[in-house]
Motif scaffolding. Structure first.
Motif, mmCIF file in Angstrom:
data_model
loop_
_atom_site.group_PDB
_atom_site.id
_atom_site.type_symbol
_atom_site.label_atom_id
_atom_site.label_comp_id
_atom_site.label_asym_id
_atom_site.label_seq_id
_atom_site.Cartn_x
_atom_site.Cartn_y
_atom_site.Cartn_z
ATOM 1 N N SER A 264 38.155 27.517 44.569
ATOM 2 C CA SER A 264 36.743 27.185 44.789
ATOM 3 C C SER A 264 36.254 27.753 46.116
ATOM 4 N N LEU B 146 37.476 30.164 47.840
ATOM 5 C CA LEU B 146 37.463 31.626 47.823
ATOM 6 C C LEU B 146 36.208 32.134 47.115
ATOM 7 N N ALA B 147 35.886 31.504 45.981
ATOM 8 C CA ALA B 147 34.696 31.940 45.238
ATOM 9 C C ALA B 147 33.437 31.722 46.071
ATOM 10 N N ARG B 148 33.348 30.566 46.703
ATOM 11 C CA ARG B 148 32.166 30.288 47.539
ATOM 12 C C ARG B 148 32.102 31.260 48.717
ATOM 13 N N ARG C 190 33.376 34.230 48.932
ATOM 14 C CA ARG C 190 33.028 35.583 48.468
ATOM 15 C C ARG C 190 31.533 35.691 48.178
ATOM 16 N N MET C 191 30.970 34.628 47.589
ATOM 17 C CA MET C 191 29.529 34.650 47.310
ATOM 18 C C MET C 191 28.732 34.776 48.603
ATOM 19 N N MET D 171 29.864 35.955 51.495
ATOM 20 C CA MET D 171 30.138 37.276 52.073
ATOM 21 C C MET D 171 29.290 38.337 51.393
ATOM 22 N N PHE E 271 28.126 28.353 39.398
ATOM 23 C CA PHE E 271 29.251 28.500 40.335
ATOM 24 C C PHE E 271 30.573 28.591 39.579
ATOM 25 N N MET F 216 31.102 32.021 38.592
ATOM 26 C CA MET F 216 31.481 32.852 39.760
ATOM 27 C C MET F 216 32.954 32.624 40.125
ATOM 28 N N LYS F 217 33.373 31.380 39.980
ATOM 29 C CA LYS F 217 34.767 31.055 40.281
ATOM 30 C C LYS F 217 35.701 31.768 39.295
ATOM 31 N N SER G 154 35.800 35.372 40.188
ATOM 32 C CA SER G 154 36.636 35.567 41.381
ATOM 33 C C SER G 154 38.126 35.562 41.004
ATOM 34 N N CYS G 155 38.502 34.610 40.159
ATOM 35 C CA CYS G 155 39.905 34.538 39.716
ATOM 36 C C CYS G 155 40.259 35.750 38.850
ATOM 37 N N MET H 227 30.696 41.556 43.326
ATOM 38 C CA MET H 227 31.861 40.888 43.922
ATOM 39 C C MET H 227 33.010 41.873 44.130
ATOM 40 N N MET I 103 32.179 43.948 47.160
ATOM 41 C CA MET I 103 32.413 43.209 48.399
ATOM 42 C C MET I 103 33.921 43.151 48.705
#
Lengths: 203, 293
Positions: A171, A173-175, A177-178, A180, B8, B11-12, B15-16, B47, B50
């Motif tokens: 969580s 990391l995702a936040r 990254r968002m 960033m 979110f 997004m999570k 990210s994973c 993402m 980045m």
């Protein structure tokens, strides 16, 4: 020699074994400290303090990932340093130029001589952009993003360093990254083209 | 083409996915969604960009070597005497502090216990006055109402006796072992036979005020109206400073030991407090030294 064997020997008081571990991890430890403190000298001091602390507390190491345990000590040393710095703010002295006796804005000792001036400039711009965005992240997100995206830790190692469950790491990391991503949006135009994603495939 | 806002949770998952942390089923599901949703696809691209950018950072190089030298180890081992004393001092401080708290609490336990005692329990603890002393005390302005009896069951119903100041009279009908007093006293009867939880039977004893002693020649009913109070006595034994007559001459083998409280030893609390402060201060200074080292 196997890391676990080195750790066991270091625990039994073998300084050479511990120093081999230091050689293995000193670069990583310094880089983590540098990303947190963003000051090379402070980062060096924090890294040295962390290694001394690690040696003193070797008996408390209960197995598992030595790397994660060590980096946790490094991050703690950095946060102590930040707190100390906050209590006693100081103005760093820039080194003086030999020719003009004026302060140099970019100290030469931080430059890597193996790269061309263009590369150094581009890297400095990227460095500034990323560090600026990292600094603006909340401390919890910053550490996770730095560990996973910059230092290349996997999720479970990062989880051990920050002593939080894997789900929390995902969580954060995702936040992170968002945030960033939002922050770096402002730097896209300013950054050299070599850093764009198109180049990823070429590399 | 879907344009739903990205949550979110999505997004999570993205990210994973970028870090290869999804299992095959989750990854396949996301890829299917990515093929349909352009917004999600765009977010994933951003993402990735980045992440790619951040990965481009070169590691910092330091010339300093962080290996520990034997002299460094020896230097911080020299500090270890302080570190060795620190736990000992900490535990000592804790122990003395606990003792001090115990001493302070000990001051309040007897008071609390006395407050919760029944009148009969208080009587056991009350100072016992001997008959000889009673004779002297009886000359005082408020003569003591000294009563002794042998066997409660020997006292007859409606016994009413009158003893002069300094003199003792015997109760009616009770024989030699009956109720004796140097003041007016009445047993209301038929005695309220009360049985306690242990099955012991008792009766109610009523003592009139000392200042109504002069009127004590009145009939028992009048005395009843002037009564100070009543209480129930079970069996025979000492009560409110009274004692059984046949025990009066015999020294008691098991005299109740009065409870001692630390109120009698204020120096103990003060001493422990001082010691706690001293040890605590030393521990704190040592801790500061160890920390700064």
């Amino acid at each position: 020699m196997d890391e676990q064997v080195l750790v066991q020997e270091a625990v039994s008081g073998n300084l050479d074994a511990f120093n081999r571990l230091v050689l293995e991890y000193q670069s990583l430890a310094f880089n983590v400290a540098y990303r947190i403190l963003y000051d090379a000298e402070l980062a060096e001091d924090a890294t040295q303090t962390a290694f001394i602390s690690a040696y003193k507390n070797l008996l408390k190491f209960r197995g598992g990932s030595f790397k994660a345990w060590l980096i946790r000590i490094v991050t703690n040393a950095c946060y102590d340093e930040l707190r100390r710095k906050k209590r006693q703010p100081t103005t760093p002295l820039e080194p003086l130029s030999d020719e003009t006796d004026e302060e140099m804005e970019s100290p030469s000792w931080l430059a890597d001589d193996s790269r061309s001036p263009e590369e150094i400039t581009e890297q400095a711009e990227l460095e500034y952009a990323v560090q600026h965005c990292l600094e603006n992240l909340p401390e919890d997100y910053k550490l996770i993003v730095m560990l996973v995206d910059i230092q290349g830790f996997d999720y479970s190692e990062a989880s051990k360093v920050v002593q939080r469950p894997l789900g929390t790491v995902k969580s954060r990391l995702a936040r992170g990254r968002m945030k960033m991503q939002d922050c770096l949006q402002g730097f896209w135009e300013l950054l050299p083209a070599i850093f764009s994603l198109k180049d990823e495939g070429n590399q | 083409m879907k344009t739903k806002p990205i949550t979110f949770r999505q997004m999570k998952i993205l990210s994973c996915y970028l870090d290869g942390q999804l299992n095959l089923r989750q990854a396949a599901k996301l890829e299917k969604r990515l093929a349909q949703d352009s917004t999600l696809r765009e977010k994933m691209l951003q993402m990735r960009q980045m992440r790619h950018l951040v990965c481009q950072l070169k590691p910092k190089v330091t010339q300093r070597n962080f290996m520990l030298k034997p002299e460094m180890v020896a230097a911080f081992r020299k500090l270890s005497p302080a570190s060795r004393w620190l736990p000992a001092l900490s535990y000592s401080t804790l122990a003395v502090a606990v003792m001090m708290v115990g001493a302070i609490v000990g001051q309040f336990i007897p008071m609390a216990k006395m407050a919760s005692e029944t009148p009969v329990e208080m009587a056991v603890r009350a100072p016992i006055m001997e008959l000889e002393d009673a004779a002297v005390s009886s000359e005082a302005e408020f003569p003591l109402q000294l009563i002794s009896w042998g066997n409660a069951t020997a006292t007859t119903y409606d016994a009413y006796t009158r003893g002069g100041v300094g003199g003792l009279g015997e109760g009616k009908g009770g024989g030699g072992a009956g109720l004796t007093t140097n003041a007016d006293i009445a047993l209301i009867g038929p005695p309220a036979q009360v049985t306690n939880s242990s099955g012991v039977t008792g009766f109610t004893l009523i003592i009139p005020r000392a200042d109504t002693a002069a009127e004590s020649k009145q009939p028992p009913d009048a005395i009843r109206s002037a009564q100070l109070g009543s209480f129930t006595v079970f069996d025979s034994g000492p009560i409110l400073g009274l004692r059984i007559s046949n025990e009066a001459e015999v020294p008691r083998a098991e005299e109740p030991v009065p409870m001692k409280s630390t109120q009698q030893f204020p120096w103990l609390v003060v001493g422990l407090g001082g010691l706690t402060l001293l040890l605590g201060g030393a521990t704190f200074i040592l801790w500061l030294k160890t920390r700064s080292a």
